[in-house]
Design a protein around this motif. Structure first.
Motif, PDB file in Angstrom:
ATOM      1  N   MET A   1      10.752   0.898  -0.620  1.00 17.30           N
ATOM      2  CA  MET A   1      10.264   2.144  -1.164  1.00 17.30           C
ATOM      3  C   MET A   1       9.140   1.916  -2.174  1.00 17.30           C
ATOM      4  SD  MET A   1      12.523   5.350  -2.490  1.00 17.30           S
ATOM      5  CE  MET A   1      13.680   5.623  -1.182  1.00 17.30           C
ATOM      6  N   SER A   2       9.151   0.757  -2.874  1.00 15.00           N
ATOM      7  CA  SER A   2       8.115   0.504  -3.875  1.00 15.00           C
ATOM      8  C   SER A   2       6.731   0.418  -3.237  1.00 15.00           C
ATOM      9  CB  SER A   2       8.423  -0.761  -4.675  1.00 15.00           C
ATOM     10  OG  SER A   2       8.418  -1.876  -3.821  1.00 15.00           O
ATOM     11  N   GLY A   3       6.664   0.016  -1.959  1.00 17.47           N
ATOM     12  CA  GLY A   3       5.386   0.005  -1.266  1.00 17.47           C
ATOM     13  C   GLY A   3       4.791   1.392  -1.171  1.00 17.47           C
ATOM     14  N   ASN A   4       5.656   2.398  -1.011  1.00 10.92           N
ATOM     15  CA  ASN A   4       5.179   3.781  -0.979  1.00 10.92           C
ATOM     16  C   ASN A   4       4.576   4.173  -2.325  1.00 10.92           C
ATOM     17  OD1 ASN A   4       5.948   4.238   1.668  1.00 10.92           O
ATOM     18  ND2 ASN A   4       7.976   4.967   1.098  1.00 10.92           N
ATOM     19  N   ALA A   5       5.221   3.767  -3.415  1.00  4.34           N
ATOM     20  CA  ALA A   5       4.701   4.088  -4.743  1.00  4.34           C
ATOM     21  C   ALA A   5       3.311   3.487  -4.916  1.00  4.34           C
ATOM     22  CB  ALA A   5       5.652   3.584  -5.826  1.00  4.34           C
ATOM     23  N   ARG A   6       3.152   2.244  -4.532  1.00  7.45           N
ATOM     24  CA  ARG A   6       1.859   1.576  -4.664  1.00  7.45           C
ATOM     25  C   ARG A   6       0.805   2.256  -3.795  1.00  7.45           C
ATOM     26  NH1 ARG A   6      -0.873  -2.756  -7.358  1.00  7.45           N
ATOM     27  NH2 ARG A   6      -2.933  -2.571  -6.448  1.00  7.45           N
ATOM     28  N   ARG A   7       1.165   2.586  -2.570  1.00  7.68           N
ATOM     29  CA  ARG A   7       0.220   3.241  -1.660  1.00  7.68           C
ATOM     30  C   ARG A   7      -0.241   4.584  -2.227  1.00  7.68           C
ATOM     31  NH1 ARG A   7       0.844   7.117   1.675  1.00  7.68           N
ATOM     32  NH2 ARG A   7       3.119   7.023   1.702  1.00  7.68           N
ATOM     33  N   LEU A   8       0.697   5.374  -2.753  1.00  7.05           N
ATOM     34  CA  LEU A   8       0.349   6.674  -3.329  1.00  7.05           C
ATOM     35  C   LEU A   8      -0.486   6.515  -4.599  1.00  7.05           C
ATOM     36  CD1 LEU A   8       3.791   8.382  -2.707  1.00  7.05           C
ATOM     37  CD2 LEU A   8       1.603   9.062  -1.667  1.00  7.05           C
ATOM     38  N   ALA A   9      -0.144   5.529  -5.425  1.00  3.73           N
ATOM     39  CA  ALA A   9      -0.934   5.268  -6.631  1.00  3.73           C
ATOM     40  C   ALA A   9      -2.351   4.834  -6.265  1.00  3.73           C
ATOM     41  CB  ALA A   9      -0.238   4.211  -7.487  1.00  3.73           C
ATOM     42  N   ASP A  10      -2.472   3.994  -5.237  1.00  5.13           N
ATOM     43  CA  ASP A  10      -3.798   3.578  -4.770  1.00  5.13           C
ATOM     44  C   ASP A  10      -4.626   4.779  -4.325  1.00  5.13           C
ATOM     45  OD1 ASP A  10      -3.559   0.815  -5.190  1.00  5.13           O
ATOM     46  OD2 ASP A  10      -2.785   0.451  -3.170  1.00  5.13           O
ATOM     47  N   GLU A  11      -4.001   5.683  -3.589  1.00  6.24           N
ATOM     48  CA  GLU A  11      -4.723   6.864  -3.113  1.00  6.24           C
ATOM     49  C   GLU A  11      -5.155   7.750  -4.277  1.00  6.24           C
ATOM     50  OE1 GLU A  11      -4.237  10.723  -0.164  1.00  6.24           O
ATOM     51  OE2 GLU A  11      -2.795   9.079   0.024  1.00  6.24           O
ATOM     52  N   LEU A  12      -4.268   7.935  -5.261  1.00  2.00           N
ATOM     53  CA  LEU A  12      -4.641   8.733  -6.428  1.00  2.00           C
ATOM     54  C   LEU A  12      -5.794   8.074  -7.181  1.00  2.00           C
ATOM     55  CD1 LEU A  12      -4.197  11.127  -8.337  1.00  2.00           C
ATOM     56  CD2 LEU A  12      -2.542   9.695  -9.573  1.00  2.00           C
ATOM     57  N   ALA A  13      -5.706   6.768  -7.394  1.00  2.00           N
ATOM     58  CA  ALA A  13      -6.769   6.051  -8.102  1.00  2.00           C
ATOM     59  C   ALA A  13      -8.103   6.175  -7.362  1.00  2.00           C
ATOM     60  CB  ALA A  13      -6.387   4.592  -8.280  1.00  2.00           C
ATOM     61  N   GLN A  14      -8.052   6.123  -6.051  1.00  2.00           N
ATOM     62  CA  GLN A  14      -9.273   6.269  -5.260  1.00  2.00           C
ATOM     63  C   GLN A  14      -9.860   7.669  -5.441  1.00  2.00           C
ATOM     64  OE1 GLN A  14      -8.781   6.007  -0.971  1.00  2.00           O
ATOM     65  NE2 GLN A  14     -10.814   5.103  -0.791  1.00  2.00           N
ATOM     66  N   ARG A  15      -9.021   8.683  -5.401  1.00  2.00           N
ATOM     67  CA  ARG A  15      -9.525  10.058  -5.590  1.00  2.00           C
ATOM     68  C   ARG A  15     -10.083  10.253  -6.992  1.00  2.00           C
ATOM     69  NH1 ARG A  15      -6.823  14.449  -1.831  1.00  2.00           N
ATOM     70  NH2 ARG A  15      -6.178  13.084  -0.148  1.00  2.00           N
ATOM     71  N   LEU A  16      -9.408   9.664  -7.982  1.00  2.00           N
ATOM     72  CA  LEU A  16      -9.927   9.746  -9.347  1.00  2.00           C
ATOM     73  C   LEU A  16     -11.260   9.017  -9.452  1.00  2.00           C
ATOM     74  CD1 LEU A  16      -6.635   9.201 -11.365  1.00  2.00           C
ATOM     75  CD2 LEU A  16      -7.980  11.322 -11.241  1.00  2.00           C
ATOM     76  N   GLY A  17     -11.371   7.874  -8.784  1.00  2.00           N
ATOM     77  CA  GLY A  17     -12.617   7.118  -8.781  1.00  2.00           C
ATOM     78  C   GLY A  17     -13.775   7.923  -8.219  1.00  2.00           C
ATOM     79  N   HIS A  18     -13.511   8.703  -7.181  1.00  2.00           N
ATOM     80  CA  HIS A  18     -14.548   9.574  -6.599  1.00  2.00           C
ATOM     81  C   HIS A  18     -14.986  10.636  -7.596  1.00  2.00           C
ATOM     82  CE1 HIS A  18     -14.577   7.927  -2.565  1.00  2.00           C
ATOM     83  NE2 HIS A  18     -13.249   7.938  -2.578  1.00  2.00           N
ATOM     84  N   ARG A  19     -14.128  10.931  -8.553  1.00  2.00           N
ATOM     85  CA  ARG A  19     -14.439  11.922  -9.583  1.00  2.00           C
ATOM     86  C   ARG A  19     -15.037  11.272 -10.827  1.00  2.00           C
ATOM     87  NH1 ARG A  19     -12.013  16.723  -9.153  1.00  2.00           N
ATOM     88  NH2 ARG A  19     -10.787  17.090  -7.290  1.00  2.00           N
ATOM     89  N   GLY A  20     -15.203   9.954 -10.796  1.00  2.00           N
ATOM     90  CA  GLY A  20     -15.786   9.245 -11.924  1.00  2.00           C
ATOM     91  C   GLY A  20     -14.787   8.750 -12.943  1.00  2.00           C
ATOM     92  N   VAL A  21     -13.512   8.748 -12.600  1.00  2.00           N
ATOM     93  CA  VAL A  21     -12.464   8.316 -13.521  1.00  2.00           C
ATOM     94  C   VAL A  21     -11.976   6.937 -13.108  1.00  2.00           C
ATOM     95  CG1 VAL A  21     -10.196   8.850 -14.502  1.00  2.00           C
ATOM     96  CG2 VAL A  21     -11.773  10.715 -13.909  1.00  2.00           C
TER      97      VAL A  21
END
Length: 115
Positions: free
Chosen positions: A1-21
């Motif tokens: 299940m921890s792999g899911n947490a990492r995958r979701l965190a990666d996706e959030l970080a990527q979306r934030l990165g597109h916003r300049g964060v």
């Protein structure tokens, strides 16, 4: 299940990165953290009540000594990214004032914010 947490965190970080964060990710023991250190924001990606969700603090606890948190389901990834970006901007303005902060130059994304 921890792999899911990492995958979701990666996706959030990527979306934030597109916003300049700019953010960093850490994962262990079934949760993952997305840290936006320049403004002191930490987002937890965790399994709770049968669903993955993001949780972050709306306050720094300095006023009352009590921390206030909010959550957003990971299934609403874009909404979470918008809310977190808004919080980062608010925190940056509290820390440094609003002068000179434009939409293309975001010091809270690591371009002159606190390290």
């Amino acid at each position: 299940m921890s792999g899911n947490a990492r995958r979701l965190a990666d996706e959030l970080a990527q979306r934030l990165g597109h916003r300049g964060v700019r953010s960093e990710i850490f994962d262990a023991h079934g949760i993952a953290l997305v840290g936006i250190w320049s403004v002191g924001v930490t987002v937890w990606c965790e399994w709770e009540r049968g669903q993955w969700r993001f949780r972050w603090s709306l306050s720094d606890g300095s006023g009352t000594g009590r921390w206030e948190y909010t959550v957003c389901p990971c299934s609403a990834m874009e909404m979470a990214a918008q809310r977190i970006e808004s919080l980062c901007l608010e925190r940056f303005r509290q820390m440094h004032g609003a002068g000179g902060l434009g939409t293309r130059h975001r010091p809270y994304a690591g371009e002159g914010g606190r390290a």
